[in-house]
Design a protein around this motif. Structure first.
Motif, PDB file in Angstrom:
ATOM      1  N   VAL A 269       0.406  49.042 124.161  1.00 35.65           N
ATOM      2  CA  VAL A 269      -0.539  48.951 125.381  1.00 35.65           C
ATOM      3  C   VAL A 269      -2.041  49.489 123.915  1.00 35.65           C
ATOM      4  N   TYR A 270      -2.826  48.057 124.144  1.00 36.17           N
ATOM      5  CA  TYR A 270      -3.922  48.454 123.536  1.00 36.17           C
ATOM      6  C   TYR A 270      -4.623  48.854 124.663  1.00 36.17           C
TER       7      TYR A 270
ATOM      8  N   PHE B  43      -2.791  49.913 141.970  1.00 35.06           N
ATOM      9  CA  PHE B  43      -2.344  48.723 141.468  1.00 35.06           C
ATOM     10  C   PHE B  43      -2.601  49.285 140.305  1.00 35.06           C
ATOM     11  N   LYS B  44      -0.546  48.563 139.574  1.00 35.73           N
ATOM     12  CA  LYS B  44      -1.623  48.481 137.871  1.00 35.73           C
ATOM     13  C   LYS B  44      -0.779  46.636 137.645  1.00 35.73           C
TER      14      LYS B  44
ATOM     15  N   ALA C 278      -2.890  50.612 131.741  1.00 37.11           N
ATOM     16  CA  ALA C 278      -3.083  52.080 131.062  1.00 37.11           C
ATOM     17  C   ALA C 278      -3.630  52.851 132.547  1.00 37.11           C
ATOM     18  N   ASP C 279      -4.460  52.673 133.316  1.00 37.04           N
ATOM     19  CA  ASP C 279      -4.573  53.043 134.940  1.00 37.04           C
ATOM     20  C   ASP C 279      -4.259  52.720 135.444  1.00 37.04           C
TER      21      ASP C 279
ATOM     22  N   MET D  89      -9.898  42.323 133.138  1.00 37.42           N
ATOM     23  CA  MET D  89      -8.833  43.216 132.985  1.00 37.42           C
ATOM     24  C   MET D  89      -8.826  43.943 131.855  1.00 37.42           C
ATOM     25  N   LYS D  90      -8.308  45.224 131.553  1.00 37.84           N
ATOM     26  CA  LYS D  90      -9.388  46.204 130.692  1.00 37.84           C
ATOM     27  C   LYS D  90      -7.887  45.567 129.194  1.00 37.84           C
ATOM     28  N   ASP D  91      -6.708  45.564 129.620  1.00 35.69           N
ATOM     29  CA  ASP D  91      -5.578  45.951 128.704  1.00 35.69           C
ATOM     30  C   ASP D  91      -5.073  44.772 127.842  1.00 35.69           C
TER      31      ASP D  91
END
Ligand SMILES: O=P(O)(O)OC[C@H]1O[C@H](O)[C@H](O)[C@@H](O)[C@@H]1O
Length: 557
Positions: free
Chosen positions: A201-202, A149-150, A262-263, A226-228
């Protein structure tokens, strides 16, 4: 109540500090977050709130896709923001109050379940402290197999002017620029400002990002799990193209959205994943300084007032009835003058004048003593109300403005006594059974507060004007209004106590006058009436402004 459900399917969450949030069950979308009585989230005036479309503003939850996906036939940003979530309940933990919502696959529409055929549960927590809003999403894979999922918390921040803001914490990061055909670029700016459409999207963003306005930090966003981070503002053309967004609203919002987009996030069967954000709202520096100063000053006043505290209730009661005590003593010591005055100037016949004066003296002495002794207070207060009315007619002062204003304040003080007695005596006012004890107490406190300030108004506008007096009167007027609406009411009452005491000693200085005793008596009468009003304010400091006030509203929990 820290949390309650509204008629339009939302939950209102309240923190004792006054911070508030509203979360709609539709999408579990946070649609309001207020700190220091200021809204911090942006929701478009054109937003559609009937559940037919995702809400344009607040914090929609994006899940399980971000944007659209060729292989997954779901609407843009997935189904979470378009589904009715279940309200699980309230949690309180130390300083934080929070509410939880959940969404399970069996709550989805059949078409959505087939487009993303996985068994899952989402738990979403919205939590408040004085200055922070925390939103945490927990994804549980209830399947045996792994799914992907995102997700993203699509936060719309309220700002006063897009040209004045900058986003910090993104320097040197790679980003995908959706406005430039998804070009992969590196952020070179120390501060990201917005002067056109921005949709980026950073990736691999550090924990903390801040939004500043006019060079001052306005929001801090700290993310976990969360990464982004997405930064978005539609600017002019896109704004015009969106049906649920005002053409000019792009000036007042910026989206800074934490997520993992992003992923794909891979989640094994039976596993859980947690991600979220804590947003801190900052005040303007001036506001913060004022607040710091006022809380420091409150501490000092509290420290000084502490030893006096046990005596304040008795002192204030004594002062409230001071005018009646003085009046009865005056009648007794000048008995023949008083009888003469009543007969000669007020047309009382012999005997009636004696009865009138004696009745006044008896009522004033007995009722005042009862008020001081805190015995049968309600009857004592009614007795003193009767005296005010008797005197207004007896002395022919019904239409005398100054008498009227001053006595309103004396009545205000008596109302404070009355409201203070309500929690002790339960069976009063049998004729008003529909009002609860607390209601009555609050209404009387409100009425008392309103009436108390009349004497101040009379004093402030009496006499010669000078620059100093205008200034003091204006500050006093502000304090009077604050007493009425019950905002920092204790503070304002203390100010008015000081103001009236100084005024009383300087202006009503009957002890220093050389005049004949009539004028001296007038001054004396004014002096003691002012003392009574001071007593009323003192009781207000002691018992607080009551439920019908901004001070209490802020504390309501
Ligand atoms: O109009 P929506 O579906 O609510 O999406 C609003 C925006 O969300 C994110 O910020 C995306 O990066 C944007 O490309 C998109 O326009």
């Amino acid at each position: 109540m820290p949390a309650h459900e509204t008629s339009h399917k939302s939950i209102i969450l309240k923190h004792p500090s006054g911070a508030e949030a509203e979360v709609r069950l539709f999408g579990a979308t946070v649609t309001s977050w207020k700190v220091d009585n200021t809204e911090r989230l942006f929701v478009s005036k054109e937003a559609i709130l009937d559940g037919s479309k995702a809400i344009r503003g607040g914090i929609p939850v994006v899940f399980p896709i971000f944007g659209t996906d060729e292989k997954i036939n779901l609407p843009q940003h997935g189904f979470a923001r378009n589904s009715d979530w279940e309200y699980v309940g309230l949690l309180t933990d130390n300083d934080e109050v929070s509410v939880r919502f959940s969404l399970k696959d069996n709550q989805l529409k059949q078409s959505q379940r087939s487009a993303w055929p996985h068994s899952f549960r989402l738990n979403y927590t919205v939590a408040l402290t004085e200055k922070t809003l925390r939103t945490t999403l927990v994804v549980k894979n209830e399947d045996e197999d792994t799914f992907e999922f995102k997700t993203l918390l699509h936060t719309y921040f309220q700002i006063s002017d897009i040209s004045k803001i900058a986003v910090n914490g993104l320097t040197n990061l790679t980003y995908i620029d959706k406005v430039q055909n998804a070009a992969k670029l590196v952020e070179e700016n120390q501060k990201v400002t917005i002067a056109g459409e921005v949709d980026r999207v950073y990736s691999n963003v550090p924990e903390e990002v801040t939004i500043e306005e006019d060079g001052q930090a306005k929001y801090r966003i700290v993310k976990t799990g969360m990464k982004d981070t997405v930064v978005w503002n539609p600017w002019i053309d896109k704004a015009k193209g969106m049906g649920d967004f005002g053409d000019e609203e792009y000036h007042n919002m910026v989206c800074v959205e934490v997520g993992s987009v992003a992923d794909w996030v891979k989640l094994g069967g039976g596993q859980t994943w947690t991600g979220g954000q804590v947003i801190t709202a900052f005040m303007s520096e001036l506001k913060e300084q004022l607040q710091r100063f006022s809380s420091k000053a409150e501490d000092i006043v509290d420290a000084i007032g502490q030893p006096l505290k046990p005596y304040i209730p008795a002192m204030s009661r004594f002062l409230i009835v001071a005018t009646f005590l003085e009046d009865s003593l005056r009648i007794i010591t000048q008995w023949s003058d008083q009888v003469f005055y009543m007969e000669k100037h007020r047309g009382f016949f012999w005997g009636l004048s004696h009865i009138f004066l004696a009745l006044n003296v008896i009522l004033m002495l007995s009722c005042s003593s009862l008020v001081i002794a805190k015995k049968h207070q309600e009857y004592a207060v009614y007795g003193l109300f009767a005296v005010v009315i008797l005197q207004a007619f007896g002395y022919g002062l019904v239409f005398n403005m100054s008498f009227f204003l001053r006595n309103l304040s004396v009545i205000g003080g008596l109302l404070m006594v009355l409201s203070d007695s309500f929690n002790k005596r339960k069976q009063m006012f049998a004729a008003l059974p529909q009002m609860s004890e607390t209601d009555r107490r609050e209404y009387f406190q409100l009425a008392g507060r309103i009436l108390l300030i009349f004497l101040f108004i009379g004093s402030a506008f009496h006499g010669e004007w000078s620059f100093g007096r205008v200034l003091v009167s204006l500050v006093g007027l502000a304090a009077a209004i604050m007493v009425i609406v019950g905002f920092k009411a204790k503070w304002s009452a203390i100010f008015l106590i000081l103001f009236l005491s100084v005024f009383n000693v300087l202006i009503n200085n009957f002890w220093a006058t050389q005049h004949n005793h009539f004028q001296r008596d007038f001054l004396k009468y004014d002096f003691f009436q002012t003392l009574s009003t001071v007593g009323g304010f003192l009781l207000l400091v002691n018992i607080g402004p009551g439920g019908l006030s901004l001070d209490e509203k802020k504390k309501a929990f």
